[in-house]
Write a protein that holds these residues in place. Structure first.
Motif, mmCIF file in Angstrom:
data_model
loop_
_atom_site.group_PDB
_atom_site.id
_atom_site.type_symbol
_atom_site.label_atom_id
_atom_site.label_comp_id
_atom_site.label_asym_id
_atom_site.label_seq_id
_atom_site.Cartn_x
_atom_site.Cartn_y
_atom_site.Cartn_z
ATOM 1 N N ILE A 54 8.684 6.211 -10.032
ATOM 2 C CA ILE A 54 9.947 6.556 -9.364
ATOM 3 C C ILE A 54 10.338 5.552 -8.281
ATOM 4 O O ILE A 54 11.304 5.765 -7.557
ATOM 5 C CB ILE A 54 9.874 7.972 -8.761
ATOM 6 N N LYS A 55 9.619 4.448 -8.196
ATOM 7 C CA LYS A 55 9.900 3.450 -7.161
ATOM 8 C C LYS A 55 11.355 2.978 -7.144
ATOM 9 O O LYS A 55 11.930 2.801 -6.062
ATOM 10 C CB LYS A 55 8.944 2.264 -7.318
ATOM 11 N N PRO A 56 12.008 2.765 -8.297
ATOM 12 C CA PRO A 56 13.407 2.315 -8.246
ATOM 13 C C PRO A 56 14.346 3.280 -7.538
ATOM 14 O O PRO A 56 15.409 2.879 -7.060
ATOM 15 C CB PRO A 56 13.780 2.180 -9.734
ATOM 16 N N SER A 59 13.554 2.472 -3.569
ATOM 17 C CA SER A 59 13.470 1.093 -3.075
ATOM 18 C C SER A 59 14.735 0.635 -2.342
ATOM 19 O O SER A 59 14.620 -0.094 -1.345
ATOM 20 C CB SER A 59 13.145 0.133 -4.221
ATOM 21 N N PRO A 60 15.966 1.037 -2.759
ATOM 22 C CA PRO A 60 17.143 0.571 -2.009
ATOM 23 C C PRO A 60 17.173 1.068 -0.563
ATOM 24 O O PRO A 60 17.788 0.437 0.297
ATOM 25 C CB PRO A 60 18.316 1.149 -2.810
ATOM 26 N N PHE A 61 16.520 2.195 -0.289
ATOM 27 C CA PHE A 61 16.585 2.764 1.060
ATOM 28 C C PHE A 61 15.735 1.966 2.060
ATOM 29 O O PHE A 61 15.907 2.128 3.272
ATOM 30 C CB PHE A 61 16.139 4.227 1.032
ATOM 31 N N VAL A 62 14.834 1.121 1.545
ATOM 32 C CA VAL A 62 14.048 0.262 2.439
ATOM 33 C C VAL A 62 14.969 -0.703 3.190
ATOM 34 O O VAL A 62 14.670 -1.132 4.309
ATOM 35 C CB VAL A 62 12.964 -0.499 1.643
ATOM 36 N N ASP A 63 16.105 -1.024 2.583
ATOM 37 C CA ASP A 63 17.059 -1.942 3.218
ATOM 38 C C ASP A 63 17.797 -1.314 4.399
ATOM 39 O O ASP A 63 18.432 -2.024 5.181
ATOM 40 C CB ASP A 63 18.104 -2.409 2.192
ATOM 41 N N LEU A 64 17.729 0.012 4.522
ATOM 42 C CA LEU A 64 18.509 0.685 5.552
ATOM 43 C C LEU A 64 17.865 0.642 6.935
ATOM 44 O O LEU A 64 18.556 0.673 7.947
ATOM 45 C CB LEU A 64 18.715 2.158 5.168
ATOM 46 N N PHE A 65 16.550 0.606 6.957
ATOM 47 C CA PHE A 65 15.850 0.777 8.223
ATOM 48 C C PHE A 65 14.921 -0.401 8.503
ATOM 49 O O PHE A 65 14.198 -0.849 7.622
ATOM 50 C CB PHE A 65 15.022 2.073 8.211
ATOM 51 N N LYS A 66 14.956 -0.874 9.727
ATOM 52 C CA LYS A 66 14.026 -1.888 10.204
ATOM 53 C C LYS A 66 14.093 -3.151 9.348
ATOM 54 O O LYS A 66 14.997 -3.365 8.551
ATOM 55 C CB LYS A 66 12.597 -1.332 10.249
ATOM 56 N N THR A 67 13.070 -3.985 9.521
ATOM 57 C CA THR A 67 12.976 -5.233 8.762
ATOM 58 C C THR A 67 11.899 -5.097 7.690
ATOM 59 O O THR A 67 11.052 -4.205 7.749
ATOM 60 C CB THR A 67 12.602 -6.394 9.699
ATOM 61 N N SER A 110 1.449 2.236 -1.082
ATOM 62 C CA SER A 110 1.261 0.986 -1.826
ATOM 63 C C SER A 110 2.540 0.574 -2.548
ATOM 64 O O SER A 110 2.926 -0.606 -2.529
ATOM 65 C CB SER A 110 0.119 1.148 -2.833
ATOM 66 N N ALA A 111 3.203 1.533 -3.207
ATOM 67 C CA ALA A 111 4.446 1.222 -3.922
ATOM 68 C C ALA A 111 5.530 0.752 -2.944
ATOM 69 O O ALA A 111 6.295 -0.178 -3.243
ATOM 70 C CB ALA A 111 4.924 2.447 -4.696
ATOM 71 N N THR A 112 5.596 1.378 -1.775
ATOM 72 C CA THR A 112 6.563 0.960 -0.763
ATOM 73 C C THR A 112 6.213 -0.422 -0.211
ATOM 74 O O THR A 112 7.101 -1.249 0.047
ATOM 75 C CB THR A 112 6.614 1.984 0.386
ATOM 76 N N HIS A 113 4.920 -0.672 -0.058
ATOM 77 C CA HIS A 113 4.467 -1.996 0.385
ATOM 78 C C HIS A 113 4.873 -3.065 -0.625
ATOM 79 O O HIS A 113 5.268 -4.180 -0.240
ATOM 80 C CB HIS A 113 2.952 -1.983 0.583
ATOM 81 N N ASP A 114 4.787 -2.751 -1.915
ATOM 82 C CA ASP A 114 5.226 -3.699 -2.953
ATOM 83 C C ASP A 114 6.678 -4.100 -2.731
ATOM 84 O O ASP A 114 7.038 -5.281 -2.796
ATOM 85 C CB ASP A 114 5.089 -3.072 -4.349
ATOM 86 N N ILE A 115 7.532 -3.085 -2.506
ATOM 87 C CA ILE A 115 8.957 -3.336 -2.307
ATOM 88 C C ILE A 115 9.175 -4.242 -1.102
ATOM 89 O O ILE A 115 9.907 -5.242 -1.163
ATOM 90 C CB ILE A 115 9.704 -1.997 -2.105
ATOM 91 N N ALA A 116 8.538 -3.890 0.011
ATOM 92 C CA ALA A 116 8.746 -4.633 1.249
ATOM 93 C C ALA A 116 8.165 -6.038 1.177
ATOM 94 O O ALA A 116 8.789 -7.005 1.625
ATOM 95 C CB ALA A 116 8.116 -3.867 2.420
ATOM 96 N N CYS A 365 13.481 -0.492 -16.326
ATOM 97 C CA CYS A 365 12.586 -0.781 -17.451
ATOM 98 C C CYS A 365 11.120 -0.667 -17.036
ATOM 99 O O CYS A 365 10.303 -0.083 -17.758
ATOM 100 C CB CYS A 365 12.868 -2.182 -17.997
ATOM 101 N N THR A 366 10.794 -1.232 -15.878
ATOM 102 C CA THR A 366 9.402 -1.158 -15.426
ATOM 103 C C THR A 366 9.012 0.286 -15.077
ATOM 104 O O THR A 366 7.838 0.658 -15.209
ATOM 105 C CB THR A 366 9.158 -2.072 -14.214
ATOM 106 N N ALA A 367 9.987 1.093 -14.643
ATOM 107 C CA ALA A 367 9.697 2.503 -14.378
ATOM 108 C C ALA A 367 9.333 3.225 -15.673
ATOM 109 O O ALA A 367 8.367 4.001 -15.717
ATOM 110 C CB ALA A 367 10.899 3.170 -13.711
ATOM 111 N N PHE A 368 10.104 2.975 -16.741
ATOM 112 C CA PHE A 368 9.776 3.585 -18.028
ATOM 113 C C PHE A 368 8.460 3.028 -18.564
ATOM 114 O O PHE A 368 7.690 3.744 -19.228
ATOM 115 C CB PHE A 368 10.911 3.363 -19.026
ATOM 116 N N MET A 369 8.177 1.765 -18.285
ATOM 117 C CA MET A 369 6.912 1.169 -18.670
ATOM 118 C C MET A 369 5.755 1.925 -18.023
ATOM 119 O O MET A 369 4.767 2.273 -18.679
ATOM 120 C CB MET A 369 6.885 -0.300 -18.245
#
Length: 460
Positions: A54-56, A59-67, A110-116, A365-369
């Motif tokens: 469910i990471k996708p 992931s867009p919300f990481v852009d809203l807060f902080k760096t 970990s999944a959030t760390h991947d995004i950041a 696609c990677t989510a379905f993967m």
């Protein structure tokens, strides 16, 4: 003072890989060694993949807060705390439920760390530097794979033997991981450079993110051949998805229980050294091969390479050899075949994602993967238990693993069926000189993406 990328890229991508393998690999063998039954182990550890599925969506919300830098440091600190919690809870009588909660939190961090981390990499480096260091980040992610699937398992095996206390041995491994992450958080606080580009995206709100996501979601499901594409994403790796939760338990199970009777240390060497090296070699050679003749030419050979070597597990289960070199060779061949065959899968995801919103569609696609690996693995233990009730081959002793691995071979027919359904441009993935420059860049990321999103006999 400007920080050299060499001072932080290696540590950042080791830190990105280790928790992924801790959650998806160490848990399988750890819970098995601690006496958790196969059905419960496979089902509940399967749920730990959910944050990557469910990471996708978040992931867009990481852009809203902080760096992105702040997110990286925050997630590394939380990873260290969650690993310490696992280490302290393992020796308790309520270890299973409590550590599963800690592992799920670890998976989310970990999944959030991947995004950041991936976002930070793009912001902190120029386009030229991004290209120059892509091999470095990929290499150190692979090193994390060897450490996570090999080194840490071998350390746990050594401690199991030395201490004679399995919960304490694995608890110490996770305490060591926690100490590493707390130290790496401090290190990165001083060595991750601050970028002027690294700031919340201006003009973006939760409302605009939801609206854009909904539009992207709709356009993804309006793509041509979406049904057959989804079936391919979900079922191309069905045999491997079935195997993934039970190969390590099979290796450590005694001969009397139908296994190979290997020690934890031996399993770490087989999977984390022999298996990972073979997997990487298969992926590299797959990339070279598919670049010469394109995806359509290599789809079926790679599908056969990914599926048929699973038969080595059937023979290992039937004959239960004591020769450690023979076991290593069988696992190495199977993993080489998987790495070679997985290349076609990753290139198909890139192919299907082409067009508007390519990056977002690739994330879907990677989510379905990930979902295609998660769900079959959850029910592998249940299928093993059902098949254990039958003696299909007239052999003496427990038949659970023998029957299960032949069931895996039957699942290969599903892989062949979805390969026959999909539509591929005959020219996609051809030699570099025959591809447009932009397409060449997309293709050249295949090996890195294949390591990053799966790299398992993961027990991603």
């Amino acid at each position: 003072m400007n920080k050299s990328p060499w001072s932080w890229i290696p540590t950042l991508y080791v830190a990105e890989g280790l928790p992924y393998f801790a959650v998806n690999t160490l848990t399988v063998l750890m819970y098995t060694n601690m006496g958790v039954d196969l059905k419960s182990m496979a089902f509940y550890t399967g749920w730990l993949c959910l944050p990557w599925v469910i990471k996708p969506f978040w992931s867009p919300f990481v852009d809203l807060f902080k760096t992105k830098r702040s997110w990286v440091l925050g997630m590394q600190l939380l990873l260290g705390i969650s690993m310490a919690a696992v280490g302290l809870l393992l020796p308790t009588s309520i270890f299973f439920g409590t550590t599963l909660i800690a592992f799920w939190l670890m998976a989310f961090f970990s999944a959030t760390h991947d995004i950041a981390a991936d976002g930070y990499y793009m912001l902190a480096l120029t386009s030229h530097q991004q290209a120059a260091y892509v091999g470095v980040r990929s290499t150190f992610y692979r090193i994390a794979s060897v450490i996570g699937q090999g080194g840490l398992v071998m350390l746990a095996g050594f401690l199991e033997k030395s201490l004679g206390d399995i919960p304490m041995a694995w608890g110490l491994v996770f305490c060591a991981l926690s100490a590493f992450f707390l130290a790496i958080t401090v290190y990165h606080y001083f060595f991750l450079p601050k970028s002027r580009k690294d700031h919340p995206t201006p003009g973006v709100t939760a409302g605009t993110i939801v609206k854009d996501f909904a539009m992207t979601f709709v356009t993804f499901f309006r793509k041509r051949h979406i049904v057959t594409a989804l079936l391919f994403m979900l079922f191309y790796r069905l045999p491997e998805a079935m195997c993934i939760k039970l190969t390590q338990p099979f290796m450590v199970a005694s001969h009397a229980d139908g296994g190979l009777g290997l020690s934890t240390t031996q399993v770490g060497f087989v999977n984390g050294t022999v298996g990972v090296v073979a997997l990487l070699l298969g992926g590299i050679l797959g990339g070279i091969a598919i670049a010469r003749n394109g995806l359509k030419r290599w789809l079926w050979p790679m599908a056969l390479s990914l599926t048929l070597p699973c038969i080595f597990y059937c023979f290992l289960a039937m004959f239960q050899p004591d020769n450690f070199g023979l076991i290593c060779a069988a696992v190495g061949i199977e993993q080489f075949g998987y790495g070679f065959g997985f290349t076609a899968f990753m290139l198909y995801l890139i192919y299907f994602s082409q067009g508007p919103s390519q990056t977002s569609h690739y994330a879907f696609c990677t989510a379905f993967m990930a979902l295609g690996m998660m769900v079959p693995g959850m029910y592998a233990g249940w299928i093993h238990n059902i098949l254990s009730e039958y003696n299909l081959f007239g052999m003496a002793g427990p038949q659970g693993f023998v029957n299960f691995f032949w069931w895996v071979m039957l699942c290969c027919l599903v892989t062949f069926a979805v390969c026959a359904m999909i539509h591929i441009d005959p020219h996609f993935g051809m030699k570099k000189k025959e591809r447009e420059p932009e397409e060449s860049i997309k293709y050249d990321s295949i090996i890195e993406e294949s390591i990053k999103y799966d790299n398992i006999k993961e027990g991603e």
